[in-house]
Each structure stands twice: as C-alpha cells, then as structure tokens.
Design a protein around this motif. Structure first.
Motif, PDB file in Angstrom:
ATOM      1  N   ASP A 130     -19.086  69.764  66.220  1.00  0.00           N
ATOM      2  CA  ASP A 130     -19.717  69.316  67.462  1.00  0.00           C
ATOM      3  C   ASP A 130     -19.623  70.395  68.533  1.00  0.00           C
ATOM      4  OD1 ASP A 130     -20.457  66.704  66.563  1.00  0.00           O
ATOM      5  OD2 ASP A 130     -18.368  66.095  66.749  1.00  0.00           O
ATOM      6  N   GLY A 131     -20.728  70.660  69.181  1.00  0.00           N
ATOM      7  CA  GLY A 131     -20.741  71.622  70.283  1.00  0.00           C
ATOM      8  C   GLY A 131     -20.389  73.031  69.863  1.00  0.00           C
ATOM      9  N   GLY A 132     -20.535  73.338  68.565  1.00  0.00           N
ATOM     10  CA  GLY A 132     -20.182  74.675  68.087  1.00  0.00           C
ATOM     11  C   GLY A 132     -18.715  74.994  68.226  1.00  0.00           C
ATOM     12  N   LEU A 133     -17.853  73.962  68.160  1.00  0.00           N
ATOM     13  CA  LEU A 133     -16.427  74.157  68.416  1.00  0.00           C
ATOM     14  C   LEU A 133     -15.789  75.131  67.427  1.00  0.00           C
ATOM     15  CD1 LEU A 133     -13.740  73.520  69.772  1.00  0.00           C
ATOM     16  CD2 LEU A 133     -13.613  71.414  68.425  1.00  0.00           C
ATOM     17  N   ILE A 134     -15.949  74.883  66.118  1.00  0.00           N
ATOM     18  CA  ILE A 134     -15.322  75.751  65.121  1.00  0.00           C
ATOM     19  C   ILE A 134     -16.384  76.346  64.202  1.00  0.00           C
ATOM     20  CG2 ILE A 134     -13.653  75.947  63.244  1.00  0.00           C
ATOM     21  CD1 ILE A 134     -12.154  73.576  64.355  1.00  0.00           C
ATOM     22  N   ARG A 135     -16.623  77.635  64.319  1.00  0.00           N
ATOM     23  CA  ARG A 135     -17.423  78.361  63.337  1.00  0.00           C
ATOM     24  C   ARG A 135     -16.474  78.789  62.227  1.00  0.00           C
ATOM     25  NH1 ARG A 135     -22.149  81.275  63.345  1.00  0.00           N
ATOM     26  NH2 ARG A 135     -22.888  79.476  64.529  1.00  0.00           N
ATOM     27  N   ALA A 136     -16.786  78.371  61.003  1.00  0.00           N
ATOM     28  CA  ALA A 136     -15.864  78.582  59.889  1.00  0.00           C
ATOM     29  C   ALA A 136     -16.384  79.628  58.917  1.00  0.00           C
ATOM     30  CB  ALA A 136     -15.631  77.262  59.152  1.00  0.00           C
ATOM     31  N   ARG A 137     -15.464  80.180  58.163  1.00  0.00           N
ATOM     32  CA  ARG A 137     -15.815  81.045  57.040  1.00  0.00           C
ATOM     33  C   ARG A 137     -15.055  80.556  55.813  1.00  0.00           C
ATOM     34  NH1 ARG A 137     -12.661  84.637  60.387  1.00  0.00           N
ATOM     35  NH2 ARG A 137     -10.512  84.772  59.591  1.00  0.00           N
ATOM     36  N   GLY A 162     -13.883  76.431  46.588  1.00  0.00           N
ATOM     37  CA  GLY A 162     -15.082  75.705  47.000  1.00  0.00           C
ATOM     38  C   GLY A 162     -15.280  75.762  48.506  1.00  0.00           C
ATOM     39  N   PHE A 163     -15.555  74.601  49.100  1.00  0.00           N
ATOM     40  CA  PHE A 163     -15.884  74.537  50.529  1.00  0.00           C
ATOM     41  C   PHE A 163     -14.644  74.306  51.395  1.00  0.00           C
ATOM     42  CE2 PHE A 163     -19.806  72.973  48.357  1.00  0.00           C
ATOM     43  CZ  PHE A 163     -20.543  74.143  48.550  1.00  0.00           C
ATOM     44  N   VAL A 164     -13.621  75.099  51.126  1.00  0.00           N
ATOM     45  CA  VAL A 164     -12.433  75.141  51.978  1.00  0.00           C
ATOM     46  C   VAL A 164     -12.587  76.350  52.893  1.00  0.00           C
ATOM     47  CG1 VAL A 164      -9.935  75.391  52.081  1.00  0.00           C
ATOM     48  CG2 VAL A 164     -10.977  74.054  50.246  1.00  0.00           C
ATOM     49  N   GLY A 165     -12.446  76.121  54.188  1.00  0.00           N
ATOM     50  CA  GLY A 165     -12.689  77.200  55.133  1.00  0.00           C
ATOM     51  C   GLY A 165     -11.517  77.460  56.053  1.00  0.00           C
ATOM     52  N   GLN A 189     -23.263  75.497  56.318  1.00  0.00           N
ATOM     53  CA  GLN A 189     -22.421  74.816  55.334  1.00  0.00           C
ATOM     54  C   GLN A 189     -21.186  74.211  55.997  1.00  0.00           C
ATOM     55  OE1 GLN A 189     -22.637  74.147  51.906  1.00  0.00           O
ATOM     56  NE2 GLN A 189     -20.836  72.949  52.474  1.00  0.00           N
ATOM     57  N   THR A 190     -20.858  72.976  55.608  1.00  0.00           N
ATOM     58  CA  THR A 190     -19.668  72.311  56.108  1.00  0.00           C
ATOM     59  C   THR A 190     -18.438  72.781  55.337  1.00  0.00           C
ATOM     60  OG1 THR A 190     -20.904  70.324  56.750  1.00  0.00           O
ATOM     61  CG2 THR A 190     -18.538  70.063  56.398  1.00  0.00           C
ATOM     62  N   TYR A 191     -17.341  73.022  56.076  1.00  0.00           N
ATOM     63  CA  TYR A 191     -16.094  73.457  55.450  1.00  0.00           C
ATOM     64  C   TYR A 191     -14.942  72.558  55.883  1.00  0.00           C
ATOM     65  CZ  TYR A 191     -18.242  77.831  53.903  1.00  0.00           C
ATOM     66  OH  TYR A 191     -19.036  78.756  53.275  1.00  0.00           O
ATOM     67  N   ASN A 192     -14.092  72.241  54.925  1.00  0.00           N
ATOM     68  CA  ASN A 192     -12.850  71.522  55.182  1.00  0.00           C
ATOM     69  C   ASN A 192     -11.792  72.547  55.602  1.00  0.00           C
ATOM     70  OD1 ASN A 192     -10.666  69.740  55.172  1.00  0.00           O
ATOM     71  ND2 ASN A 192     -10.391  69.898  52.947  1.00  0.00           N
TER      72      ASN A 192
END
Length: 294
Positions: free
Chosen positions: A127-134, A154-157, A189-192
C-alpha cells in the motif's frame, strides 16, 4: 489515600521521565508468535499500543503470522515444499500468505488496538508504495559436491527500498499504522517478507527512537545462559563471531544492527510473553529484554 491509590501514584511518578523521553517519538513494534492467536494476550497487546498513542507516543506495529499461515495452508490443503528446512513460497503459497497476513491477521491486530481506544489502520507493504521488495537470494554448500549453490525459495523477498510517506501521513493524523510484511517487486510481483526484517527496515526509514522485537525468549543470553540487559553493536557482533549468539537469534540481532546503522537510537529484543512487555520496556528502568545500542 488508600494503599492502592498510593501505588498508582508511585507508578505514574516513575513513568513520568520516560513519558517525556518518548513524547512524540516513533516506536516500531514487531509483533508475532503464537501469542497472536491467544485472545487475551492479543487484547492486552492492543490496550498497550493504544495507551502508547494516548500518552503521546507514535507506535507503528509490524506483525507476522506464521502459525496462522500454516493453519490456513493446512485448511486449504495447499502443499508446501521445504529446501534445507526453509519453506519455498510458490505461486499458490504466496496467495495464501497475502490473504492471511494482509487480510485476517492484519485486520485483527488493527481491531484490537481500535477497540482499546486508539484509531488503527491496517495496511500492507504494497500500500502506498511502502515496501519495494526484491527476491531474497540465499546460497548453501552442497554436502556431497561441496559446491556452493543458489537456494531458490520462490516468492520470498527482502526490502529493497522503504518509502515511509504513507506511514508519516497516518502518524500525523494520530492513526496507528499496522503493517503486514508483504512487499511488491519492480515487476509487480508480490513477495513474502520476514516480519523481523520488515520491521527493521521500516524503523530505519522512519528514523525511529526504538525498535522493539517481541520474541518468545527472555532476550539475548550470554555464554552462561544469563540474560544480557544491554549491549553495544560491537558486543553483539562479537557474540555472533564467538558462537554464543546463535540459531534464530542471529537474524534478529542482525536486524537490530541494521536498524541502528540506519539511525534508530536503540533496538530491543523483548520477551513478548511477559504481560505488558512493551510498557515495561519503555517506561521502567529494568526493561523486559536486551537493549542493543550503537
């Protein structure tokens, strides 16, 4: 004056210097573990966070939800694959992770705080660009070939960048932000994200006065298994190198060190099993865990 009233006045007198110290300061609290599923403990936590807001502190809550995710995966019969003991978050699992963290758990935590008298709003790192993940990159050494290989989880960031603007808006409106540790990559992409890691990154971006990491242990123990009330970053690094800080405590300590290096004034490994641990840590001399300072 009754004895009870006198005790209450003494408690207020002791707390007053600490109330002044943390007035209008940002405190980031990482909340998780099995206590989240216990109704009375959750309600008590909500009351403590509401009290902080009502006395002039600016709390920000970052929560986990591992047990709740496990329960939902089992309920939906979604199978998890593990590599070297770590869960691989594939497309099916990441959907469940987001549903549980950003949905059920996030709203339950925000509701506990709101019902206790403070206005809380639940958001996720998306939300609101709070966390950009890699994507989190891990390596391991193959025991048979002795060759270092890449471990694909996988999709762990992990946080690549934190933009605290949305949190600052909520804090400025006297709203308690409750953050689910889910981020989004540059490609959408969504990351945990590990909740400890997310809390450390958010605390650093907000230049928080304190990062409180609620855990299921008393704090950091020395080589003789005795609690260390306070230690410097240098001492913490030495403990890791010497081996008496080990296992799951290492990533927590590393998160605290990272937050301090980003400008957080102090980070505390807090025994979250102690009732009112957050208040004890902030408003008494004794504290409820191990303070790590520069």
């Amino acid at each position: 004056m009754t004895e009870e009233a006198r005790s209450q006045m003494e408690l207020l007198a002791v707390a007053l210097p600490f109330l002044k110290r943390y007035d209008d300061q940002i405190i980031v609290v990482k909340y998780g573990g099995h206590a989240m599923g216990e109704e009375e403990a959750a309600n008590r936590f909500g009351r403590d966070i509401a009290l902080l807001e009502q006395v002039g502190v600016n709390p920000v809550v970052v929560h986990g939800g591992g047990p709740q995710i496990n329960a939902m995966l089992k309920r939906l019969n979604v199978q998890s694959q593990f590599v070297n003991g770590l869960r691989v978050t594939d497309a099916n699992v990441v959907d469940v992770v987001e549903m549980v963290l950003s949905g059920t758990v996030n709203k339950q935590v925000a509701d506990c705080i709101t019902r206790a008298g403070a206005l809380a709003v639940g958001i996720s790192g998306k939300d609101g660009g709070l966390i950009r993940a890699r994507k989190l990159e891990r390596t391991y050494r193959d025991p048979e070939s002795n060759i270092e290989k890449v471990l694909d989880l996988g999709f762990v960031g992990e946080p690549d960048r934190v933009d605290p603007h949305v949190l600052e808006l909520l804090i400025g409106a006297d709203i308690v932000p409750v953050v689910a540790p889910v981020g989004v990559g540059a490609d959408g992409q969504t990351y945990n994200i590990n909740a400890d890691t997310a809390a450390g990154a958010i605390a650093g971006a907000l230049n928080a006065s304190r990062l409180l990491m609620l855990t299921d242990v008393p704090g950091v123990l020395d080589a003789d298994k005795k609690l260390i009330p306070e230690m410097t970053v240098a001492q913490a690094r030495a403990g890791i190198a010497a081996g008496w800080i080990s296992g799951g405590m290492i990533p927590k300590i590393e998160t605290c060190i990272y937050a301090i290096e980003q400008g957080v004034k102090g980070a505390v490994i807090v025994d979250g099993r102690v009732p009112h641990a957050v208040l004890i840590e902030l408003f008494t001399d004794g504290g409820a865990g191990t303070l790590i300072r520069p």
